[in-house]
Design a protein around this motif. Structure first.
Motif, PDB file in Angstrom:
ATOM      1  N   GLN A 125      39.896  57.688  31.369  1.00  0.00           N
ATOM      2  CA  GLN A 125      40.619  57.919  31.487  1.00  0.00           C
ATOM      3  C   GLN A 125      41.924  59.052  31.475  1.00  0.00           C
ATOM      4  O   GLN A 125      42.725  58.771  31.643  1.00  0.00           O
ATOM      5  CB  GLN A 125      41.574  56.621  30.868  1.00  0.00           C
ATOM      6  CG  GLN A 125      41.044  54.963  30.328  1.00  0.00           C
ATOM      7  CD  GLN A 125      40.818  54.331  31.766  1.00  0.00           C
ATOM      8  OE1 GLN A 125      42.048  53.548  31.816  1.00  0.00           O
ATOM      9  NE2 GLN A 125      40.142  54.621  32.937  1.00  0.00           N
TER      10      GLN A 125
ATOM     11  N   PRO B  20      39.787  43.653  30.773  1.00  0.00           N
ATOM     12  CA  PRO B  20      39.383  43.480  31.366  1.00  0.00           C
ATOM     13  C   PRO B  20      38.172  42.880  31.933  1.00  0.00           C
ATOM     14  O   PRO B  20      37.492  42.653  32.812  1.00  0.00           O
ATOM     15  CB  PRO B  20      39.639  44.256  32.316  1.00  0.00           C
ATOM     16  CG  PRO B  20      40.716  44.860  31.287  1.00  0.00           C
ATOM     17  CD  PRO B  20      39.759  44.706  30.075  1.00  0.00           C
TER      18      PRO B  20
ATOM     19  N   VAL C  99      49.415  45.095  35.936  1.00  0.00           N
ATOM     20  CA  VAL C  99      48.659  44.531  35.476  1.00  0.00           C
ATOM     21  C   VAL C  99      46.971  44.706  36.761  1.00  0.00           C
ATOM     22  O   VAL C  99      46.548  44.973  36.450  1.00  0.00           O
ATOM     23  CB  VAL C  99      48.986  43.101  34.985  1.00  0.00           C
ATOM     24  CG1 VAL C  99      47.352  42.006  34.637  1.00  0.00           C
ATOM     25  CG2 VAL C  99      49.740  43.164  34.178  1.00  0.00           C
TER      26      VAL C  99
ATOM     27  N   LEU D  58      36.492  57.660  32.252  1.00  0.00           N
ATOM     28  CA  LEU D  58      35.309  56.710  31.192  1.00  0.00           C
ATOM     29  C   LEU D  58      36.929  57.393  30.087  1.00  0.00           C
ATOM     30  O   LEU D  58      37.126  56.502  29.074  1.00  0.00           O
ATOM     31  CB  LEU D  58      33.840  57.648  30.674  1.00  0.00           C
ATOM     32  CG  LEU D  58      34.440  57.581  29.164  1.00  0.00           C
ATOM     33  CD1 LEU D  58      33.429  56.678  29.183  1.00  0.00           C
ATOM     34  CD2 LEU D  58      32.754  58.457  28.738  1.00  0.00           C
TER      35      LEU D  58
ATOM     36  N   TRP E 263      38.636  53.068  38.223  1.00  0.00           N
ATOM     37  CA  TRP E 263      38.456  52.826  37.324  1.00  0.00           C
ATOM     38  C   TRP E 263      39.890  51.308  37.008  1.00  0.00           C
ATOM     39  O   TRP E 263      40.078  50.267  36.589  1.00  0.00           O
ATOM     40  CB  TRP E 263      38.356  53.284  35.540  1.00  0.00           C
ATOM     41  CG  TRP E 263      37.832  52.518  34.435  1.00  0.00           C
ATOM     42  CD1 TRP E 263      38.844  52.030  33.514  1.00  0.00           C
ATOM     43  CD2 TRP E 263      36.988  51.767  34.519  1.00  0.00           C
ATOM     44  NE1 TRP E 263      38.214  51.374  32.368  1.00  0.00           N
ATOM     45  CE2 TRP E 263      36.596  50.709  33.203  1.00  0.00           C
ATOM     46  CE3 TRP E 263      35.412  51.741  35.248  1.00  0.00           C
ATOM     47  CZ2 TRP E 263      36.010  50.845  32.596  1.00  0.00           C
ATOM     48  CZ3 TRP E 263      34.826  51.265  35.014  1.00  0.00           C
ATOM     49  CH2 TRP E 263      34.523  50.484  33.267  1.00  0.00           C
ATOM     50  N   ASP E 264      41.066  51.967  37.218  1.00  0.00           N
ATOM     51  CA  ASP E 264      41.855  50.787  37.263  1.00  0.00           C
ATOM     52  C   ASP E 264      42.397  49.636  37.967  1.00  0.00           C
ATOM     53  O   ASP E 264      42.308  48.178  37.753  1.00  0.00           O
ATOM     54  CB  ASP E 264      43.052  51.720  37.587  1.00  0.00           C
ATOM     55  CG  ASP E 264      44.084  52.673  35.523  1.00  0.00           C
ATOM     56  OD1 ASP E 264      43.462  52.276  35.653  1.00  0.00           O
ATOM     57  OD2 ASP E 264      44.956  53.033  36.059  1.00  0.00           O
ATOM     58  N   GLU E 265      41.692  49.913  38.618  1.00  0.00           N
ATOM     59  CA  GLU E 265      41.256  49.003  40.252  1.00  0.00           C
ATOM     60  C   GLU E 265      40.675  48.010  39.320  1.00  0.00           C
ATOM     61  O   GLU E 265      40.277  47.105  40.160  1.00  0.00           O
ATOM     62  CB  GLU E 265      41.135  49.338  41.622  1.00  0.00           C
ATOM     63  CG  GLU E 265      42.453  50.399  42.315  1.00  0.00           C
ATOM     64  CD  GLU E 265      43.581  49.864  42.248  1.00  0.00           C
ATOM     65  OE1 GLU E 265      43.312  47.604  42.645  1.00  0.00           O
ATOM     66  OE2 GLU E 265      44.277  49.932  43.081  1.00  0.00           O
ATOM     67  N   PHE E 266      39.675  48.436  39.168  1.00  0.00           N
ATOM     68  CA  PHE E 266      38.144  47.759  38.425  1.00  0.00           C
ATOM     69  C   PHE E 266      38.751  46.730  37.644  1.00  0.00           C
ATOM     70  O   PHE E 266      38.434  45.773  37.223  1.00  0.00           O
ATOM     71  CB  PHE E 266      37.190  48.648  38.139  1.00  0.00           C
ATOM     72  CG  PHE E 266      35.994  47.582  37.576  1.00  0.00           C
ATOM     73  CD1 PHE E 266      35.465  46.495  38.062  1.00  0.00           C
ATOM     74  CD2 PHE E 266      35.627  48.140  36.106  1.00  0.00           C
ATOM     75  CE1 PHE E 266      34.099  45.881  37.725  1.00  0.00           C
ATOM     76  CE2 PHE E 266      34.597  47.230  35.735  1.00  0.00           C
ATOM     77  CZ  PHE E 266      33.998  46.770  36.685  1.00  0.00           C
ATOM     78  N   GLN E 267      39.233  47.283  36.562  1.00  0.00           N
ATOM     79  CA  GLN E 267      40.069  46.639  35.619  1.00  0.00           C
ATOM     80  C   GLN E 267      41.927  46.117  36.294  1.00  0.00           C
ATOM     81  O   GLN E 267      41.486  44.672  35.836  1.00  0.00           O
ATOM     82  CB  GLN E 267      40.583  47.263  34.935  1.00  0.00           C
ATOM     83  CG  GLN E 267      40.367  48.121  34.296  1.00  0.00           C
ATOM     84  CD  GLN E 267      40.484  48.993  32.649  1.00  0.00           C
ATOM     85  OE1 GLN E 267      39.936  47.587  31.820  1.00  0.00           O
ATOM     86  NE2 GLN E 267      40.888  49.488  31.903  1.00  0.00           N
ATOM     87  N   ASN E 268      41.531  46.370  37.611  1.00  0.00           N
ATOM     88  CA  ASN E 268      43.210  44.831  38.068  1.00  0.00           C
ATOM     89  C   ASN E 268      42.431  43.701  38.813  1.00  0.00           C
ATOM     90  O   ASN E 268      43.036  42.587  38.039  1.00  0.00           O
ATOM     91  CB  ASN E 268      43.568  45.735  39.199  1.00  0.00           C
ATOM     92  CG  ASN E 268      44.934  46.733  38.326  1.00  0.00           C
ATOM     93  OD1 ASN E 268      45.056  47.015  37.457  1.00  0.00           O
ATOM     94  ND2 ASN E 268      44.607  47.418  39.561  1.00  0.00           N
TER      95      ASN E 268
ATOM     96  N   LYS F 149      40.429  57.907  37.947  1.00  0.00           N
ATOM     97  CA  LYS F 149      40.820  56.289  37.279  1.00  0.00           C
ATOM     98  C   LYS F 149      41.628  55.675  37.922  1.00  0.00           C
ATOM     99  O   LYS F 149      41.795  54.550  37.343  1.00  0.00           O
ATOM    100  CB  LYS F 149      41.999  57.798  35.817  1.00  0.00           C
ATOM    101  CG  LYS F 149      43.041  56.210  35.360  1.00  0.00           C
ATOM    102  CD  LYS F 149      44.222  57.207  34.754  1.00  0.00           C
ATOM    103  CE  LYS F 149      45.250  56.129  34.078  1.00  0.00           C
ATOM    104  NZ  LYS F 149      44.726  54.908  33.309  1.00  0.00           N
TER     105      LYS F 149
END
Lengths: 361, 454
Positions: A307, B211, B308, A305, A316-321, A313
């Motif tokens: 970050q 995202p 990214v 949550l 979460w970063d991978e999910f955003q990628n 993190k």
């Protein structure tokens, strides 16, 4: 028909004694194997030492064969079912794809370390040049600022959880002892404990973040704000099991012991260290074990949550990628989190076993 | 130690002398943390780091991806981040006190264009019959008037028509509103009491982090969205939606992101600010060099998980000058991402004024303001003086050429009417510009309760 000589008897007896000794040793080691989750080693050793193989084989089957079979069954099921679920990031990765990402993450780590080495090399060249130009005052040594690799994230998470857990222990044990010794204190703390215990880490986090930002204003301190945010969130969620179990352990101490203490006119401090703590230890450790488990679970959520650096993190970063490998990488993280959680639990169990054994002796 | 290094570099510049070497900038702070959101337009930051431009300036930079725009802005305000890749509206809104109040300045504009509006497959199917076709392909640009009957149908069925954008003061919010209003759809107003931005709206806009746009649309929470790349192309790849228009077609070469730092930072660390600006200008130059020759390399950098992290082919789509609308309908848009051409990195006051006019148009600025007020705010936030100083240093070091920078500009671009509705924008006349819109607040109008008054 052979005659049995004296020497044979003596040798036989010695062998028997040796065997008996060996088995006692194995039995003793068994308690530790069980703590470490390696209980299947015992029957293997026994069989090797010449115990009845048949009964040992069933033991080995129960302790090693069945779990292995279950794992294989799970992997097979996963491998067959995964490709049938289509997400917008492609199919759910099977065991093979996940294993591949383990390699990828490792390669990534190696690459990043190479980049760091190159950075330090460049820095040395720069500094040597300045030295040669006689500008020694402008020489700087800076740490490399690359991305944290997967191993770095794991290490960060482990450090954070232990820091938060230590604060939780330092707070929970004294208060727990107080609650256990004094019914008045217990009545005072009880409502607070009952209300705060079920609160989710995600609710604490914004409050903790605000408070830390307001209170911890030095920027050159020992800790980064994000580290403190995660650690204190862990503390707030993981101190309750320790507190409750400590109070329970102290309250349920043998009345005779208390009376002995009264007869001997022991001071409060001596009473706590000599009587209360030793008899409450097993329950305190049960509490600590629960706390660490809760702390680890909470930490991942907090990192996600806020970050803050760590495994949360990473997920979460991978999910955003949203790349085609993201799901597999997230699964690697899930297994990592599970395995580390298991290891932490075993660690606490081992410490607990060490303390309570010495206690029972 | 020579006498030169004793004098701070700024003193030299004031004397009209130039520092002979980048190394002579006496940095007040050399270990910096910058925040960014996982979007292709953070490229200048990644390139400045990976190509060693930060290091050349003696800066040791950590780049940290942030969860969303709010977290990023708060990070810069409370000092956890030294600077960040920001929406152009963020420094302006923070400075005039819409949302979190803080004085943020920007010495560097990051890019032009780069966004698109995407709708779900279902909406596209309904829209398509209202779009004129040529040779079996839709004629672009597609106006929002093609969406209007669809929205009316939804509203007649009693269903709210929801769309997503990334932040209340984001370029995307203003672009989506501009496009909708140009197609005679009311995107809703803000008022001091009600900051949902959905007052008197035909289309309800809400905030979703970039995202998560595709996933939110897939879940049916929103029917479309306006977002930066790669999240429009992602929808095409995943087969969940169709981009209908790019912002290049809404307003040709519109300013998009800026690099924001607090005013205190710029004040306290002038040389550090200069050094950062230099590194970023070099990165922007590299990105547009020789007709985008370096873009494939930039795509590889951006596809790494620490930046990214999306698949290379998705990022490559727009970064290399093509854009895919419907699956298979790939069109050339060479200027979809501009990082340096057309003086893209110069912080023009007129860009700031345009954002302020849109804030006024939709009620985020609730009261009428004079033209002078717009100019003042723009000058408070946009700092071309820092930019030109950094550019001068680069030219003196032989790393850039004189012609790359608009030395003589007063900060206002030429008036342009290259908008989807053909209205003319002249940054020198904000109030006249506001008055020309059929939908939006103008003059002394105010939003009271649920209606526009005045």
């Amino acid at each position: 028909m052979t005659t049995v000589t004296e020497t044979d008897f003596a040798a036989e007896a010695a062998r028997e004694a040796r065997r008996a000794k060996l088995f006692t040793r194995i039995n003793k080691a068994d308690t530790w194997f069980r703590v470490l989750g390696l209980s299947w080693v015992t029957p293997v050793l026994r069989a090797a030492a010449g115990d009845n193989p048949k009964s040992q084989i069933t033991e080995i089957w129960r302790l090693l064969g069945v779990p292995l079979l279950a794992i294989i069954a799970f992997l097979t099921l996963w491998a067959t079912l995964a490709p049938t679920v289509q997400t917008s990031l492609g199919a759910i990765p099977g065991p093979g794809a996940v294993w591949e990402q383990v390699g990828e993450l490792h390669a990534d780590h190696v690459r990043e370390r190479e980049k760091a080495a190159a950075f330090y090399e460049r820095q040395d060249v720069r500094n040597a040049k300045l030295e040669a130009e006689g500008q020694a005052d402008r020489i700087k040594f800076r740490t490399y600022t690359g991305k944290p690799t997967y191993y770095d994230q794991i290490w960060t998470s482990i450090q954070t959880v232990f820091f938060g857990f230590l604060i939780a222990t330092a707070v929970a044990v004294p208060i727990g002892i107080l609650c256990g010794l004094s019914p008045t204190a217990n009545a005072a703390f009880n409502p607070i404990i009952q209300i705060f215990k079920p609160v989710s880490p995600l609710a604490w986090l914004p409050i903790v973040t605000m408070v830390v930002s307001a209170v911890y204003v030095t920027n050159d301190g020992w800790f980064s704000k994000s580290f403190l945010n995660s650690a204190i969130t862990v503390t707030l969620c993981s101190l309750w099991p320790t507190l409750i179990n400590t109070a329970l352990g102290v309250a349920s101490i043998d009345k005779d012991l208390i009376n002995v203490g009264k007869v001997l006119k022991l001071g409060t401090w001596t009473k706590i260290t000599k009587l209360v703590l030793p008899s409450a230890l097993p329950l305190i450790f049960t509490g600590l074990r629960l706390s660490l488990g809760v702390g680890w679970m909470v930490l991942i959520a907090a990192e996600m949550l806020a970050q803050n650096p760590g495994l949360g993190k990473f997920v979460w970063d991978e999910f955003q990628n949203g790349s085609s490998q993201s799901l597999a990488k997230i699964m690697v993280a899930v297994f990592t989190i599970g395995i580390i959680g298991f290891l932490l639990d075993r660690l606490m169990y081992a410490v607990q076993a060490a303390f309570t054994f010495s206690n029972n002796r | 130690m020579s006498i030169r290094t004793l004098l701070p570099a700024t003193a030299f510049l004031a004397l009209g002398l130039s520092a002979a070497h980048a190394q002579f900038l006496e940095l007040e702070k050399d270990e910096l943390t910058f925040g960014f959101i996982k979007l292709t337009d953070m490229a200048p930051l990644a390139v400045a780091y990976e190509n060693g431009y930060f290091e050349d300036e003696g800066l040791f930079v950590t780049l940290e991806a942030q969860a969303n725009w709010k977290v990023l802005l708060d990070g810069v305000i409370d000092g956890q981040l030294d600077g960040a890749h920001m929406l152009a509206g963020q420094p302006l809104a923070a400075t005039i006190g819409f949302g979190t109040e803080a004085h943020i300045v920007t010495p560097f504009s990051m890019d032009l264009n780069g966004n698109g509006i995407t709708v779900s497959n279902e909406i596209w199917a309904a829209m398509k019959e209202h779009v004129p076709h040529e040779d079996g392909k839709p004629v672009h640009p597609i106006p929002a008037s093609a969406l209007k009957p669809v929205v009316e149908q939804y509203r007649a069925d009693g269903k709210p028509f929801n769309m997503g954008m990334v932040f209340p003061v984001s370029t995307h919010n203003y672009e989506l509103r501009y496009w909708l209003a140009a197609g005679d759809l009311k995107p809703g107003y803000y008022s001091p009491e009600n900051v949902s931005g959905q007052i008197d709206a035909d289309v309800l806009l809400s905030v979703t982090p970039p995202p998560q746009m595709p996933a939110t649309m897939e879940a049916g929470t929103i029917y479309g969205y306006c977002v930066g790349e790669p999240w429009n192309q992602q929808a095409v790849f995943k087969g969940i939606g169709v981009p209908v228009i790019t912002d290049y077609e809404i307003w040709k070469n519109n300013p998009e992101k800026v690099f924001g730092i607090t005013a205190e930072f710029a004040e306290e660390y002038p040389n550090t600010t200069l050094a950062i600006t230099k590194a970023l200008i070099r990165a922007a130059m590299w990105l547009d060099e020789n007709d985008n020759a370096n873009r494939p390399e930039a795509v590889e950098i951006l596809s790494r998980s620490e930046y990214v992290g999306a698949d290379e082919e998705v990022i490559a789509n727009s970064m290399t000058g093509t854009f895919e609308y419907e699956k298979g309908d790939k069109r050339e848009i060479p200027d979809f991402n501009v990082f340096f051409r057309y003086y893209a990195t110069y912080p023009y006051y007129s860009d700031a004024v345009w954002y302020l006019t849109q804030m006024r148009r939709w009620g985020q600025i609730s009261e009428a303001k004079t033209d002078e007020w717009y100019f003042e705010q723009a000058e408070k936030v946009y700092r071309p003086d820092i930019y030109l100083e950094a550019a001068r240093l680069l030219v003196d070091e032989g790393l850039a050429s004189e012609a790359d920078f608009p030395w003589e500009t007063d900060g206002y671009r030429e008036a342009t009417s290259e908008f989807i509705d053909g209205l003319e924008y002249d940054g020198r006349q904000p109030n006249a510009y506001l008055d020309s819109f059929p939908i939006g607040l103008k003059g002394s109008q105010k939003v009271v309760g649920n209606a526009v008054e005045g």
